[in-house]
Motif scaffolding. Structure first.
Motif, PDB file in Angstrom:
ATOM      1  N   THR A 112       0.852  -1.183   0.000  1.00 51.71           N
ATOM      2  CA  THR A 112       0.000   0.000   0.000  1.00 51.71           C
ATOM      3  C   THR A 112       0.887   1.232   0.000  1.00 51.71           C
ATOM      4  OG1 THR A 112      -1.797  -1.101   1.178  1.00 51.71           O
ATOM      5  CG2 THR A 112      -1.782   1.297   1.217  1.00 51.71           C
ATOM      6  N   GLY A 113       0.854   1.961  -1.098  1.00 54.76           N
ATOM      7  CA  GLY A 113       1.649   3.174  -1.206  1.00 54.76           C
ATOM      8  C   GLY A 113       0.821   4.395  -0.878  1.00 54.76           C
ATOM      9  N   ILE A 114       1.493   5.524  -0.752  1.00 50.86           N
ATOM     10  CA  ILE A 114       0.799   6.764  -0.412  1.00 50.86           C
ATOM     11  C   ILE A 114       1.178   7.850  -1.395  1.00 50.86           C
ATOM     12  CG2 ILE A 114       2.599   7.532   1.208  1.00 50.86           C
ATOM     13  CD1 ILE A 114       0.199   8.617   2.931  1.00 50.86           C
ATOM     14  N   VAL A 115       0.167   8.571  -1.872  1.00 53.87           N
ATOM     15  CA  VAL A 115       0.403   9.716  -2.743  1.00 53.87           C
ATOM     16  C   VAL A 115       0.841  10.876  -1.871  1.00 53.87           C
ATOM     17  CG1 VAL A 115      -0.627  11.339  -4.353  1.00 53.87           C
ATOM     18  CG2 VAL A 115      -1.257   8.931  -4.453  1.00 53.87           C
ATOM     19  N   ASN A 116       2.102  11.270  -2.022  1.00 58.93           N
ATOM     20  CA  ASN A 116       2.675  12.324  -1.210  1.00 58.93           C
ATOM     21  C   ASN A 116       3.181  13.433  -2.101  1.00 58.93           C
ATOM     22  OD1 ASN A 116       3.208  13.116   1.476  1.00 58.93           O
ATOM     23  ND2 ASN A 116       3.997  11.065   1.924  1.00 58.93           N
ATOM     24  N   GLU A 117       3.366  14.603  -1.540  1.00 56.19           N
ATOM     25  CA  GLU A 117       3.907  15.709  -2.328  1.00 56.19           C
ATOM     26  C   GLU A 117       5.294  15.351  -2.850  1.00 56.19           C
ATOM     27  OE1 GLU A 117       2.646  18.319  -3.457  1.00 56.19           O
ATOM     28  OE2 GLU A 117       0.760  18.426  -2.373  1.00 56.19           O
ATOM     29  N   ASN A 118       5.468  15.469  -4.166  1.00 56.87           N
ATOM     30  CA  ASN A 118       6.752  15.162  -4.791  1.00 56.87           C
ATOM     31  C   ASN A 118       7.737  16.291  -4.501  1.00 56.87           C
ATOM     32  OD1 ASN A 118       8.872  14.721  -6.564  1.00 56.87           O
ATOM     33  ND2 ASN A 118       7.542  13.956  -8.194  1.00 56.87           N
ATOM     34  N   PRO A 119       8.884  15.991  -3.876  1.00 54.42           N
ATOM     35  CA  PRO A 119       9.825  17.051  -3.506  1.00 54.42           C
ATOM     36  C   PRO A 119      10.601  17.640  -4.671  1.00 54.42           C
ATOM     37  CG  PRO A 119      10.755  14.912  -3.013  1.00 54.42           C
ATOM     38  CD  PRO A 119       9.352  14.662  -3.483  1.00 54.42           C
ATOM     39  N   GLY A 120      10.390  17.164  -5.885  1.00 54.07           N
ATOM     40  CA  GLY A 120      11.104  17.706  -7.037  1.00 54.07           C
ATOM     41  C   GLY A 120      12.173  16.760  -7.518  1.00 54.07           C
TER      42      GLY A 120
END
Length: 699
Positions: A338-346
């Motif tokens: 189970t993965g999580i959609v997180n803010e991509n740091p770039g």
């Protein structure tokens, strides 16, 4: 005769061809052969019952009618045609001794077949079909019937073939005498085959490779370590190992359960037998090929970056950061996760506009597999910007058996940084479920997509707060190519139908959006796309290959650049050029078109070295098929074409007219040999003269 000999059902059938009387006595037999695709008719819809057939066509008809399978004999024929169905049929017959060809190892597939030759092939096919039946089911009845047919072969039948067929029949009879072997117990398995747990942890096992209605009986080898209930739910009690056994239908299978010591971390590295607090800690010291198991949810402080090949089994647990799979992690598999959609740091490699796409899995590597994945969204991420899986910069990955719900995009293949078309992504999506998404699968420039067995339950629609445009469901951008499970390219203008058949779309009206990806012509060499053939030719460079989508194209085609290949994606039956083809560039290849010219002296003009193969050329009133004025140094090959005249017959028209003698045609140099080669390697009909040399007087 053939339909009866092959035992095909024909009674009550009627042939559906405009030139075959449905009441004709031959109509049921023609219909019977058509039903098994042994005969198809001509592109204009006619059957032409009065025409003779070629040796290659006869081979195809016989092989399909009798269901001939591959035998054991080696095929030594050297002139098999390029058409796959005919080539395969000849190979099937040759491998069973039904055909042998001539002494020079030529089959001559384009020559007409005599009634005697056809009768011999049918007789041998009857024998082979009977032997095949006896091999499948060696009953006394089947063996006796096959032996009678074999004994009835003419005395002039070559002894080698007779001996080969008798040997097969004797072997089948031996199997009858031995009798069937005792039935083996069914092979079943448990999914998964190994589980790693912490004390008080649990995991539900499932019976695999067994009928759905089978109910397993479960037991544990050591109930002080782990117990299992009647439904396969394992509960860990104390550190150690136990084997959980499933019994069903007389078969058995086991799963190894390893219970780790109390206080172990959330991630266990099976390869080095060590535990770690979280996934980031585990991958920092992992080596290529290590197997990691999550025994609890992983709490990580930042982006999880994989830099080496790993196998990660989440065992249903989750992480709280996005996973970035870099190029050096080629071959990584992540499953039950189970993965999580997180803010991509770039992440370097994405365009500036894409760097901040919130994603659960970011893939920039080859041979990546995501299996049985679920994705959730972090509380601080806008639903309208979320993506479960994004691949870019030559990513090649498979996503299968996974569930994606309430995300903007499920699987997104993006071309990455730089100019569009700079990279190539390959995406395989199998048996995934998408619920309440805007775009289940989204491919942009330069994406090869295989999508089979996916289910799209619902898409976003207008009026919701999270988005102001209707959901696309499956969005295909310019340059996306669709492939089947074997990797074969699905022709344009058929690929959307392929996707609809191979996947389930709940909202058909708005769930499949195509955004200019089906432009008519692709330059395979440079991966550029064009709306028409001549535009692609103008922009082409020497050595390029142009692939033309199925469909009908109006206007003359002029090929004035050298070393080009122009071919159809779906073959001549589905790709038509309504115009004259004029070839002036050197070493041009033209393959797989139906050519129906308008005005002009010919359907095709060749003025330089060229290869013309597998086309259907239909000349009209006062037109010739191919006009060759290529010069003394030209090398020309014209192979496997059908050239037909469709107008009122005129005495001065030829299927192929040569007005300047080239260096060679079909590897022949003399006029007599060239004419023979052109006539034997192509089908030329309805012209007064098939091939003519019309050279200027010497001097």
């Amino acid at each position: 005769m053939l339909a009866i000999a092959a035992g095909l059902p024909y009674q009550g059938k009627q042939a559906d061809f405009p030139d075959v009387d449905k009441k004709d006595e031959m109509s049921p037999y023609i219909a019977a052969l058509y039903d098994i695709s042994a005969i198809r008719g001509f592109p204009d819809g006619s059957f032409r019952p009065g025409e003779n057939i070629t040796r290659g066509q006869a081979a195809k008809i016989v092989a399909l009618a009798f269901g001939i399978r591959e035998g054991d004999l080696i095929n030594a024929l050297t002139d098999l045609p390029e058409e796959l169905a005919v080539k395969t049929a000849i190979e099937m017959l040759a491998s069973n001794g039904i055909v042998k060809g001539y002494e020079d190892k030529l089959f001559k597939p384009f020559e007409k077949i005599s009634r005697a030759e056809f009768s011999k092939i049918v007789c041998l096919a009857m024998v082979v079909a009977a032997i095949q039946k006896a091999e499948e089911n060696p009953t006394t009845e089947n063996l006796t019937a096959a032996q009678a047919l074999l004994n009835g072969l003419p005395k002039d039948q070559d002894q080698a073939t007779r001996t080969y067929l008798q040997g097969r029949l004797d072997e089948a009879e031996g199997e009858q005498e031995a009798g069937p072997p005792p039935p083996l117990p069914p092979i079943i398995s448990v999914d998964p085959e190994e589980v790693y747990l912490l004390p008080d942890g649990s995991f539900e096992l499932a019976l695999a490779d067994a009928p759905a209605d089978w109910i397993a009986s479960w037991s544990s080898s050591d109930e002080s370590i782990a117990t299992v209930d009647k439904n396969g739910m394992v509960t860990a009690l104390a550190a150690g190992q136990a084997r959980i056994r499933a019994t069903a239908g007389g078969g058995t299978a086991e799963c190894k359960v390893v219970v780790l010591a109390t206080g172990s971390g959330a991630v266990y590295n099976k390869t080095n037998n060590a535990s770690y607090a979280n996934l980031n800690a585990a991958i920092t010291v992992a080596s290529s090929g290590d197997e990691l198991f999550l025994v609890g949810d992983s709490r990580d402080s930042g982006l999880i970056t994989l830099t080496t090949k790993l196998i990660i089994d989440g065992q249903g647990h989750a992480v709280d950061q996005a996973v970035f799979i870099t190029r050096s992690a080629k071959g990584t598999t992540i499953k039950n996760f189970t993965g999580i959609v997180n803010e991509n740091p770039g992440i370097n490699g994405l365009t500036e506009s894409r760097k901040q796409i919130p994603s659960a899995f970011i893939i920039a590597a080859e041979d990546i597999v995501l299996d049985k994945i679920e994705v959730k969204i972090a509380n601080d991420v806008s639903l309208g910007r979320s993506t479960a899986v994004i691949g870019f910069n030559d990513a090649k990955f498979t996503v299968r058996n996974s569930n994606f719900e309430n995300v903007m995009r499920g699987i997104y293949a993006h071309y990455g940084h730089g100019a569009a078309g700079a990279y190539q992504n390959v995406v395989i999506a199998l048996n995934n479920t998408f619920t309440n998404v805007w775009s289940a699968i989204c491919g942009t420039e330069r994406t090869d997509l295989t999508a089979v067995g996916n289910k799209l339950d619902s898409v976003w629609t207008s009026g919701k707060d999270i988005v102001t445009v209707p959901g696309e469901g499956l969005a295909l951008g310019n340059g996306v190519r669709i492939r089947d499970l074997d990797g074969a390219l699905i022709p344009w203008r058929e690929d959307v139908d392929f996707l609809k058949v191979k996947n389930t779309f709940a909202n058909t009206a708005d769930s499949l959006q195509v955004i200019d990806h089906r432009l008519s012509v692709e330059n395979e060499t440079r991966r550029t796309y064009y709306f028409d053939i001549n535009s692609a030719l103008v922009d082409a460079n020497s050595g390029d290959t142009l692939l033309v989508a199925s469909g009908t194209y109006d206007g003359n085609v002029k090929i004035n650049k050298s070393n080009l290949t122009l071919k159809s994606a779906a073959g001549a039956e589905r790709t038509t050029l309504n115009g004259v083809v004029d070839i002036t560039g050197e070493n041009v290849t033209l393959e797989g078109f139906t050519i129906r010219p308008g005005l002009g002296r010919c359907a095709m003009s060749i003025q330089a070295s060229a290869t013309i193969k597998s086309n259907q050329i239909f000349a009209q009133d006062s037109q010739e098929g191919i006009y060759i004025d290529a010069g003394v140094g030209a090398v020309i090959r014209i192979l496997g074409n059908k050239i037909e005249y469709g107008g009122e017959s005129e005495s001065n028209l030829a299927g192929i007219r040569v007005v300047t003698k080239p260096q060679s045609i079909n590897d022949k140099t003399s006029e007599e040999d060239i004419i023979s080669a052109l006539e034997s390697n192509n089908t030329i009909t309805n012209f007064r003269t098939k091939v003519v040399f019309d050279l200027p007087p010497a001097g």
